[in-house]
Design an enzyme around this catalytic site. Sequence first.
Site, PDB file in Angstrom:
ATOM      1  N   CYS A   5       2.691   2.992  -0.262  1.00  0.00           N
ATOM      2  CA  CYS A   5       1.872   2.388   0.789  1.00  0.00           C
ATOM      3  C   CYS A   5       0.380   2.583   0.489  1.00  0.00           C
ATOM      4  CB  CYS A   5       2.311   2.923   2.143  1.00  0.00           C
ATOM      5  SG  CYS A   5       1.876   1.800   3.464  1.00  0.00           S
ATOM      6  N   HIS A  53       7.621   3.115   2.733  1.00  0.00           N
ATOM      7  CA  HIS A  53       7.637   4.591   2.769  1.00  0.00           C
ATOM      8  C   HIS A  53       9.017   5.116   2.395  1.00  0.00           C
ATOM      9  CE1 HIS A  53       3.808   5.856   4.776  1.00  0.00           C
ATOM     10  NE2 HIS A  53       3.786   4.574   5.077  1.00  0.00           N
ATOM     11  N   GLU A  69       9.943   7.914   1.587  1.00  0.00           N
ATOM     12  CA  GLU A  69      10.167   9.326   1.959  1.00  0.00           C
ATOM     13  C   GLU A  69      10.631   9.454   3.411  1.00  0.00           C
ATOM     14  OE1 GLU A  69       7.424   7.763   1.971  1.00  0.00           O
ATOM     15  OE2 GLU A  69       6.054   8.523   3.487  1.00  0.00           O
TER      16      GLU A  69
HETATM   17  N1  GLN Z   1      -2.751   0.399   6.147  1.00  0.00           N
HETATM   18  C1  GLN Z   1      -2.923   1.626   5.416  1.00  0.00           C
HETATM   19  C2  GLN Z   1      -4.101   1.534   4.466  1.00  0.00           C
HETATM   20  O1  GLN Z   1      -4.719   0.575   4.348  1.00  0.00           O
HETATM   21  C3  GLN Z   1      -1.676   1.987   4.646  1.00  0.00           C
HETATM   22  C4  GLN Z   1      -0.570   2.309   5.613  1.00  0.00           C
HETATM   23  C5  GLN Z   1       0.397   3.331   5.119  1.00  0.00           C
HETATM   24  O2  GLN Z   1       0.161   4.041   4.124  1.00  0.00           O
HETATM   25  N2  GLN Z   1       1.442   3.472   5.875  1.00  0.00           N
HETATM   26  O3  GLN Z   1      -4.387   2.491   3.803  1.00  0.00           O
END
Ligand code: GLN
Length: 204
Positions: free
Chosen positions: A92, A185, A187
């Site tokens: 992410c 994610h 995890e």
């Molecule tokens: N929207 C977040 C960002 O721009 C990422 C979201 C996440 O890691 N769950 O960093």
Amino acid sequence: MPTGVGELATPGAGRTVGVLALQGAFDVHRQRLEQLGAHAPLVRVPADLDGLDAIVLPGGESTTMSRLLTTSGLFDELKGRLIGGLPAFGTCAGMILCATEVLDARPDQRGFDLIDMTVRRNGYGRQLDSFEVDLAVDGLGEPFHAVFIRAPLVERIGSDVDVLARHDGVPVLVRGAGCTVASFHPELTDDARLHQLFLESLSD
Ligand code: GLN
């Protein structure tokens, strides 16, 4: 569920995989890695990078992480090691940090320019802020239940980047430059198979 961490071999045995722990969802990554037999020290300052075989870049907020990477002195040290071949598993926000191009980012947001790809922060839009899907993943027999939270949308990948999973035709798990990055994610369920695949990729 095809989770069965208890049934897994210990592909992490003898491996030291640091977990970037400046902000975000780092502790669950540490637990998954340790379940798989790896040593998973938290990384907060440049000295913590010594002796690592790989590093996890967790989810969280990439803007904040970028700022904390700079103030901790980690940014340049870590970027140098990643470019020098330290394998990373980015999830992410961690994917955002690895991409060569980030859309809808603040102008001062910094990244490691590692994987030739374009991602759009929060690109799934307001209505799909968070969602869960079962993904077919290359190398896994059974689908992987993936949790997306304000996830980056992959808008382009370079020709050297391998796609391991797609959702609605869009890459969501890719490998390039020795790194594996997910827009979701992995995890957040107790399914450790993607951590296992990453640990196995360290022996490639
Ligand atoms: N929207 C977040 C960002 O721009 C990422 C979201 C996440 O890691 N769950 O960093």
